[in-house]
Design a protein around this motif. Sequence first.
Motif, PDB file in Angstrom:
ATOM      1  N   ASP A  72      10.486  -1.195  -5.232  1.00  9.62           N
ATOM      2  CA  ASP A  72       9.814  -0.123  -5.966  1.00  9.62           C
ATOM      3  C   ASP A  72       8.489  -0.610  -6.561  1.00  9.62           C
ATOM      4  O   ASP A  72       8.327  -0.678  -7.790  1.00  9.62           O
ATOM      5  CB  ASP A  72      10.708   0.430  -7.094  1.00  9.62           C
ATOM      6  CG  ASP A  72      11.990   1.016  -6.558  1.00  9.62           C
ATOM      7  OD1 ASP A  72      11.977   1.544  -5.430  1.00  9.62           O
ATOM      8  OD2 ASP A  72      13.014   0.941  -7.264  1.00  9.62           O
ATOM      9  N   SER A 100       9.657  -0.728   0.357  1.00  9.79           N
ATOM     10  CA  SER A 100       8.772  -1.274  -0.688  1.00  9.79           C
ATOM     11  C   SER A 100       7.548  -1.970  -0.099  1.00  9.79           C
ATOM     12  O   SER A 100       6.414  -1.605  -0.439  1.00  9.79           O
ATOM     13  CB  SER A 100       9.563  -2.194  -1.630  1.00  9.79           C
ATOM     14  OG  SER A 100      10.551  -1.422  -2.292  1.00  9.79           O
ATOM     15  N   THR A 141      14.887  -2.025   7.138  1.00  8.79           N
ATOM     16  CA  THR A 141      16.003  -1.219   6.633  1.00  8.79           C
ATOM     17  C   THR A 141      15.976   0.089   7.414  1.00  8.79           C
ATOM     18  O   THR A 141      14.950   0.422   8.018  1.00  8.79           O
ATOM     19  CB  THR A 141      15.866  -0.910   5.116  1.00  8.79           C
ATOM     20  OG1 THR A 141      14.650  -0.181   4.887  1.00  8.79           O
ATOM     21  CG2 THR A 141      15.856  -2.178   4.275  1.00  8.79           C
ATOM     22  N   THR A 149       5.890   8.200   7.752  1.00  5.33           N
ATOM     23  CA  THR A 149       5.517   9.246   6.788  1.00  5.33           C
ATOM     24  C   THR A 149       4.083   9.035   6.279  1.00  5.33           C
ATOM     25  O   THR A 149       3.532   7.940   6.376  1.00  5.33           O
ATOM     26  CB  THR A 149       6.467   9.296   5.562  1.00  5.33           C
ATOM     27  OG1 THR A 149       6.316   8.094   4.806  1.00  5.33           O
ATOM     28  CG2 THR A 149       7.903   9.485   5.987  1.00  5.33           C
TER      29      THR A 149
END
Length: 387
Positions: A72, A100, A141, A149
């Motif tokens: 994050d 991240s 992941t 995106t």
Amino acid sequence: MIDFSFRMLTKVVYGRGMAKKIGEECKKLGAKKVFYVTDEFMVQNSPAFPVILESMKQAGLEVMVYSDIQPDPSIEVVMKASQAMKDFGADVAVALGGGSPMDCAKSVCMLQTNEGSIADYMYKRRTITNPAKPLICIPTTAGTGSEVTAGAVTTDKQSQEKIGVSDDTMMAKLAVIDPELLLSMPPSLTASTGLDALCHAIEGYTSTQSHPISDAMCLHSIRLVGENLVKSVANGRDIDARGNMALASLMAAAAFTNVGLGAVHAIAHCLGAMYHVPHGVANAVMLPHVMEFNVPATPEKFRQIAIALGQNVDGLNLRDAAYKSVEAVRQFNIDCGIPTLKAVGLTAEDIPTVVKNSITYRLMPCNPRTVSEKDLERILNSALALG
Ligand code: NAD
């Protein structure tokens, strides 16, 4: 009939052992100097990390490894990385890791060509006017789908908010999907990231902006998660299950970046920023509660979700069949060991803050049922009452 648009600006290559080709791919983008973004876990443990580095060196590229990325990423982390890329003078970035490092790299590439701090774009004090530097994403992941995106999420530690910045030019030029890179994920990370993908697929499928292309991608993604997530959690070496989860993640993300998300993500971003809970866990913990609230707005879609998740809806009326989807997701959370909302850290006293920070989420209008502050309060209170 509905009017819609759909864009997919990232080239995707999928297959085992693709890491060896990154050097050549960088050269195709005109690279001479590459900023290689990852995290310390990858540097120490990922067999792909040195392979990619070697491939870039073999291609005659100058490479700076940057691994000071924490989960994050905060404004400070993004700005430090951005300055390092500027000082090095890289023309292309490569991101290896989960959401991240990929998100951080997307923001950093945008900041190479646009003035100011990432906070300026988070709080809309500036708009993106120049295309970002080219980026190659290599996910390790299967959940965020950040490799396809337009958005990148940054944490404001002061206001305890996670805020996305989104622009078409921030989309990676290339996403390299290699299921082998997922084999090292432990069960808890496999579970939380897999449920993040499921949440993207369900929120994308039921979005007010959804259309036939996004529906097809989301529904197939839901099916793939239904068939492969528990397998991947139970046996991390199952390469076919890993490959299918990588696809599920990618397809859900390619869809949601076109049609938006909803109330689950609104709340999950707050929980993530306030309690530092992994993004996938924050989503998973809220998903069945928000689905239950949303079912009346679009019951046929929830019936389809139930079927895609393998529920038997024969002989059930529409309403009961639709609620089967909620049951299925509850069972997924149990099978995947997802904690309760209370265990995540939420207290009754914090609910007003979560409500205040969630209601303004930019994608909330995509939620299929209109959500008021009172609704959010009710959803959170009843979820908390369950433990
Ligand atoms: P992450 O990138 O934060 O990584 C979590 C941990 O898993 C790290 O310690 C990392 O080193 C480790 N890890 C990563 N790959 C591993 C592997 N193969 N084996 C073992 N350990 C591994 O996790 P994430 O869930 O992928 O990303 C979460 C972030 O992505 C959040 O900040 C979230 O807000 C963001 N996100 C972005 C988008 C988007 O569209 N941009 C969408 C969803 C989530």
